[in-house]
Design an enzyme around this catalytic site. Structure first.
Site, PDB file in Angstrom:
ATOM      1  N   ASP A  33       0.858  -1.180   0.000  1.00  0.00           N
ATOM      2  CA  ASP A  33       0.000   0.000   0.000  1.00  0.00           C
ATOM      3  C   ASP A  33       0.897   1.234   0.000  1.00  0.00           C
ATOM      4  O   ASP A  33       1.950   1.249   0.652  1.00  0.00           O
ATOM      5  CB  ASP A  33      -0.909   0.007   1.227  1.00  0.00           C
ATOM      6  N   LYS A  38      -0.474   3.966   7.107  1.00  0.00           N
ATOM      7  CA  LYS A  38      -1.312   2.777   7.215  1.00  0.00           C
ATOM      8  C   LYS A  38      -0.451   1.522   7.340  1.00  0.00           C
ATOM      9  O   LYS A  38      -0.728   0.643   8.167  1.00  0.00           O
ATOM     10  CB  LYS A  38      -2.221   2.662   5.989  1.00  0.00           C
ATOM     11  N   GLU A 153     -15.634  -9.180  -4.913  1.00  0.00           N
ATOM     12  CA  GLU A 153     -15.879  -9.508  -3.505  1.00  0.00           C
ATOM     13  C   GLU A 153     -17.360  -9.327  -3.184  1.00  0.00           C
ATOM     14  O   GLU A 153     -18.047  -8.510  -3.802  1.00  0.00           O
ATOM     15  CB  GLU A 153     -15.023  -8.628  -2.582  1.00  0.00           C
ATOM     16  N   LYS A 209     -21.250  -8.848 -10.120  1.00  0.00           N
ATOM     17  CA  LYS A 209     -21.049  -7.977  -8.961  1.00  0.00           C
ATOM     18  C   LYS A 209     -22.031  -6.813  -8.977  1.00  0.00           C
ATOM     19  O   LYS A 209     -22.717  -6.528  -7.974  1.00  0.00           O
ATOM     20  CB  LYS A 209     -19.611  -7.463  -8.944  1.00  0.00           C
ATOM     21  N   ASN A 213     -25.455  -6.244  -6.296  1.00  0.00           N
ATOM     22  CA  ASN A 213     -25.655  -5.065  -5.444  1.00  0.00           C
ATOM     23  C   ASN A 213     -26.884  -4.266  -5.857  1.00  0.00           C
ATOM     24  O   ASN A 213     -27.611  -3.735  -5.004  1.00  0.00           O
ATOM     25  CB  ASN A 213     -24.410  -4.185  -5.468  1.00  0.00           C
ATOM     26  N   LEU A 255     -34.992  -6.489   3.802  1.00  0.00           N
ATOM     27  CA  LEU A 255     -36.392  -6.068   3.847  1.00  0.00           C
ATOM     28  C   LEU A 255     -36.682  -5.373   5.172  1.00  0.00           C
ATOM     29  O   LEU A 255     -37.734  -5.574   5.766  1.00  0.00           O
ATOM     30  CB  LEU A 255     -37.325  -7.269   3.658  1.00  0.00           C
ATOM     31  N   CYS A 265     -20.673   0.804  -1.155  1.00  0.00           N
ATOM     32  CA  CYS A 265     -20.951  -0.048  -2.311  1.00  0.00           C
ATOM     33  C   CYS A 265     -22.240   0.297  -3.042  1.00  0.00           C
ATOM     34  O   CYS A 265     -22.213   0.643  -4.221  1.00  0.00           O
ATOM     35  CB  CYS A 265     -20.981  -1.518  -1.875  1.00  0.00           C
ATOM     36  N   LYS A 326     -24.356   1.677   8.842  1.00  0.00           N
ATOM     37  CA  LYS A 326     -24.994   0.511   9.426  1.00  0.00           C
ATOM     38  C   LYS A 326     -24.235   0.171  10.702  1.00  0.00           C
ATOM     39  O   LYS A 326     -23.152   0.707  10.951  1.00  0.00           O
ATOM     40  CB  LYS A 326     -24.970  -0.684   8.464  1.00  0.00           C
ATOM     41  N   ARG A 333     -19.297   6.575   4.943  1.00  0.00           N
ATOM     42  CA  ARG A 333     -19.444   6.951   3.539  1.00  0.00           C
ATOM     43  C   ARG A 333     -20.893   6.786   3.081  1.00  0.00           C
ATOM     44  O   ARG A 333     -21.496   5.742   3.247  1.00  0.00           O
ATOM     45  CB  ARG A 333     -18.515   6.111   2.655  1.00  0.00           C
TER      46      ARG A 333
END
Length: 440
Positions: A33, A38, A153, A209, A213, A255, A265, A326, A333
């Site tokens: 990275d 980091k 992913e 993918k 989503n 739901l 995402c 969540k 984000r």
């Protein structure tokens, strides 16, 4: 799989889970990275993100010597398999995913990789990206035999490590059977357990993918629209969701009525899929409608809050419980909670927030982030439950009755226990339900 053959480039959310997961399976992983700070944290066993079980798993694989971190891609020159998990943020100009980080990463790998190396794209990319990368490698590195493979992913923030070790399917897309098999070999532990392997071409893999989503985002948006109907005609939206979710053709997940989808995402991927469709002359009308409805969801909630508080928020003090998009993650984000914080501030309200792990930098004199739920509730006219943290589900609001100016709760996540003994003393409004007025 021989030792020292795997490299993960980009150790953010997806890359770090991939690297730690492979290392826990016993493989040797070199992580690269460009962010030196980091990398320094990771070498000490400190992950830059909050994810259940990640820190313990990281420290374990470091102690076992199965994972190393570096800023120098040259240290991975002996690797034959490279997983690329760099960011592909949305372009404000085009609405499509930006590929500059990915292009740079692949170019850097190509310079140092041995012949016949396989470069696996974990990042979510527009359909056709992997084919374009392959053509560029063939043009710029003829005879080296480098192969691009798509391997999207399907991790959920908050349960990402668990999802890595319990995948519902693994998708591998490429043009070369040898390259696809090399990636498949790295997942041998899962194939031995009978996890379905979808081995296909790169475009199909990329589409899977985006389509997955977009479909989940559609379920979220659908139940929110039904929730609005239930608010008007009466009924119980939780029972409605259960009633349709028990149908095996539909399923119960995604739901839950609430403030709409967010995170890193769904907003990005639905927008990208809609953009791809328009570019190819195949408009994705369902997806575009989902985006429009979800974007308006915050406005709908704000109007409902204003109506409940007398159509004027200016000068009112409001507690916002939850900032993450969540529970069980620190990711803010595209968080509905954060959008509402900004909207409340724009309307002139003073906002006091609390989240168990997420932090939000807001340069506004009317905003403060508190260290406890009680501190956030002090002197407020309303409490907004914006994220479904367990701490909010079990909190005894009787303990803050003496602190609040008005006993009013707006439960955007439908998690407040409406059978609790203190409930009759509060006004409680829930998404998908009419106002419950205090009786005492």
């Amino acid at each position: 799989m021989q030792a020292q053959t795997i490299c993960v480039v980009g150790v953010g959310y997806v890359g770090l889970i991939q690297a730690v997961g492979l290392a826990k399976l016993g493989l040797k992983v070199t992580c690269v990275d460009l962010d030196a700070s980091k990398v320094a944290m990771l070498k000490k066993g400190i992950p830059p993100i909050f994810e259940d079980g990640l820190e313990d798993a990281l420290r374990e694989v470091i102690a076992r010597g199965n994972i190393v971190f570096t800023t120098d891609i040259g240290e991975a020159r002996d690797c034959g398999l490279f997983y690329v998990a760099v960011g592909t943020p949305t372009s404000e100009r085009t609405g499509n995913a930006r590929l500059d980080y990915l292009d740079s990463a692949v170019a850097g790998i190509a310079e140092i990789a041995p012949a016949e190396a396989v470069i696996v794209v974990k990042s979510t990319v527009p359909i056709g990206t992997c084919a374009g990368l392959q053509a560029r490698l063939d043009r710029n590195h003829p005879g080296k035999g480098l192969e691009i493979v798509s391997n999207p992913e399907f991790l959920r923030e908050g349960t990402a490590l668990k999802d890595f070790f319990n995948p519902e399917r693994i998708v591998i897309g490429g043009t070369s059977e040898a390259a696809r098999q090399k990636v498949r070999d790295s997942y041998a532990a899962f194939e031995d357990r009978g996890v379905p392997m979808i081995v296909t071409d790169t475009s199909t893999s990329e589409t899977i993918k985006y389509a997955a989503n977009a479909f989940l985002a559609t379920k979220v948006t659908f139940i929110n629209e039904i929730s609005d109907l239930v608010e008007t005609v009466g009924g119980d939206i939780d029972q409605v969701a259960r009633g349709i979710g028990l149908d095996s053709r539909i399923g119960p997940q995604f739901l839950k009525a609430g403030p709409g989808y967010g995170g890193s995402c769904f907003p990005k991927d639905t927008l990208a899929l809609a953009t791809i469709g328009r570019r190819h002359g195949v408009q994705q009308q369902i997806v575009e409608t989902v985006i429009r409805i979800n974007d308006s969801r915050r406005f709908h909630i704000l109007k409902r809050i204003e109506a409940a508080m007398g159509d004027k928020l200016s000068g009112k003090r409001v507690a916002v419980l939850g900032l993450a998009f969540k529970a069980d993650t620190d990711d803010v984000r595209d968080s509905p909670a954060v959008d509402l914080v900004h909207a409340l501030l724009e309307e002139g309200a003073d906002v006091q927030s609390f989240d168990p792990v997420a932090r939000l930098a807001v340069d506004h004199r009317g905003y403060s982030q508190c260290e406890t739920i009680a501190e956030a509730c002090k002197g407020v006219s309303a409490v907004l439950v914006a994220t479904e943290w367990a701490a909010f589900r079990t909190f005894d609001f009787a303990s803050v009755e003496a602190l609040v100016d008005r006993r009013y709760i707006f439960d955007m996540r439908r998690i407040v226990d409406i059978t609790a003994s203190w409930v009759p003393r509060w006004d409680i409004e829930r998404i998908g339900s009419p106002l419950m007025r205090a009786s005492a």
